[in-house]
Design an enzyme around this catalytic site. Structure first.
Site, short mmCIF file in Angstrom:
data_model
loop_
_atom_site.label_atom_id
_atom_site.label_comp_id
_atom_site.label_asym_id
_atom_site.label_seq_id
_atom_site.Cartn_x
_atom_site.Cartn_y
_atom_site.Cartn_z
N ARG A 67 1.02 -0.96 -0.15
CA ARG A 67 0.16 -0.33 0.20
C ARG A 67 1.13 1.24 0.03
NH1 ARG A 67 -2.27 -3.34 3.74
NH2 ARG A 67 -4.64 -4.19 3.22
N LYS A 110 -2.30 -1.15 6.98
CA LYS A 110 -4.16 -1.13 7.40
C LYS A 110 -4.29 -2.39 8.43
CE LYS A 110 -7.96 -0.29 4.36
NZ LYS A 110 -8.54 -0.44 2.84
N HIS A 154 -0.89 2.98 -5.84
CA HIS A 154 -2.38 1.94 -5.69
C HIS A 154 -2.44 0.81 -6.71
CE1 HIS A 154 -4.21 -0.16 -2.55
NE2 HIS A 154 -5.73 -0.76 -4.01
N HIS A 190 -4.11 -9.49 2.82
CA HIS A 190 -5.33 -9.68 2.69
C HIS A 190 -5.33 -10.47 3.96
CE1 HIS A 190 -6.00 -7.14 -1.39
NE2 HIS A 190 -6.33 -6.48 -0.64
N TYR A 215 -9.65 -6.89 -6.26
CA TYR A 215 -8.67 -6.61 -6.79
C TYR A 215 -8.17 -6.65 -8.07
CZ TYR A 215 -7.06 -3.29 -2.40
OH TYR A 215 -6.95 -2.04 -1.50
#
Length: 331
Positions: free
Chosen positions: A174, A201, A279, A305, A314
């Site tokens: 990220r 994140k 991104h 993820h 994605y």
């Protein structure tokens, strides 16, 4: 009465307040409140986004003579309607609602966005706009290599940008993760490079999280070698710790200022094209890896993820000739 009982009776009675290990219930309540607040506040980037959205809402309330905390349902409904009428995206409106909700939660107040009629309003806005969340486009590996091979690595910014692009793609980072990497987070070995991520994140509790970067056969597109070459340049200027990716003063002179996520995004667009964002590096990792036969668990091991649903979201397999089962019919 025996001698032991007699001695016990002669022991002094110590008030519980003098016992160092004892804590009052109020002490535990205070600590618990602090832990709850930390958990509710979320990651630093999330806090910043909420703060900006909350500022917009409070300013709007002042201009219209409305109360922002606590805010009633008609006030929030009017605010989001004004955002919708000014052509804000649904995702932007939803983010503002989240910041308003978070502010009320932290203040232990009823959340106006939970109202049934308000939710119907948001559903109407979403339907009328008919907008899908815009995702960062993915690039092909062939295009990425053409861009990469065209970067002038004799210039300091070329060395930096080449390392940034290759590391960003190979690590599926990220943008905030990529910007926050320090030299101390890098560990090289015979297989390549391991990057330690103190925070991300999906890693807001500071648990150990790592990403493995491997040597590539082609030196021109090897992320490990590119990072090493950039580190050599940093070391030549006395930089052995601190931020990995920094900005430049005029004349290609190194600064000590860490690249912001905004500057990082500008570099990606400068090198790859205005249609791409930082991104896109992460999105392209997923798409390219899937096209080359990687399964979801392999992809998730790098992207971090938690669900395969996010991998499908994605994966940019938009070309009807790519990843198409008709090629497997055996005709």
């Amino acid at each position: 009465m025996d001698q032991a009982q007699s001695e016990d009776q002669n022991l002094p009675i110590i008030p519980i307040q003098q016992l160092g290990a004892a804590r009052s219930i109020d002490d535990y309540a205070e600590s618990a409140a602090r832990y709850v607040t930390t958990g509710q506040q979320g990651a630093l980037n999330t806090q910043r986004a909420y703060a900006g959205d909350w500022q917009r809402f409070t300013t709007w309330c002042l201009e219209h003579g409305r109360e922002s905390l606590p805010a009633d349902v008609p006030t929030v409904a009017a605010f989001v309607t004004s955002l919708a009428d000014s052509n804000k995206k649904v995702a932007t409106i939803q983010r503002h609602c989240a910041s308003i909700s978070k502010a009320h939660q932290l203040a232990r107040l009823p959340t106006p966005t939970d109202d049934r009629q308000f939710k119907e309003l948001m559903e109407g806005i979403s339907r009328e706009k008919r907008l899908r969340q815009k995702q960062a486009p993915a690039f092909t590996l062939a295009y990425f290599k053409r861009v990469l091979f065209g970067i002038d690595s004799t210039r300091p910014d070329g060395l930096r940008d080449r390392a940034l692009l290759l590391l960003g793609l190979a690590g599926a980072f990220r943008r905030d993760e990529l910007a926050s990497i320090d030299i101390e987070h890098l560990r090289f070995d015979e297989d390549g490079l391991v990057v330690d991520l103190p925070h991300s994140k999906t890693n807001q509790k500071g648990e150990a999280e790592e990403k493995a970067i491997f040597f590539s056969p082609d030196r021109r597109s090897c992320p490990v070698r590119a990072v090493k070459e950039w580190l050599t340049h940093l070391e030549q200027h006395g930089r052995t710790d601190g931020p990995l990716f920094v900005s430049f003063h005029k004349g290609q002179r190194l600064s000590r200022r860490r690249l912001s996520t905004f500057s990082l995004n500008e570099i990606v667009q400068l090198r790859l094209g205005a249609q791409y964002t930082a991104h896109s590096l992460r999105a392209s990792f997923v798409t390219i890896a899937k096209l080359n036969g990687a399964d979801d668990s392999e992809v998730m091991n790098q992207t971090k993820h938690k669900t395969t649903d996010m991998i499908r979201r994605y994966t940019r397999l938009d070309n009807i000739r790519q990843h198409n089962a008709s090629q497997k019919l055996g005709l």
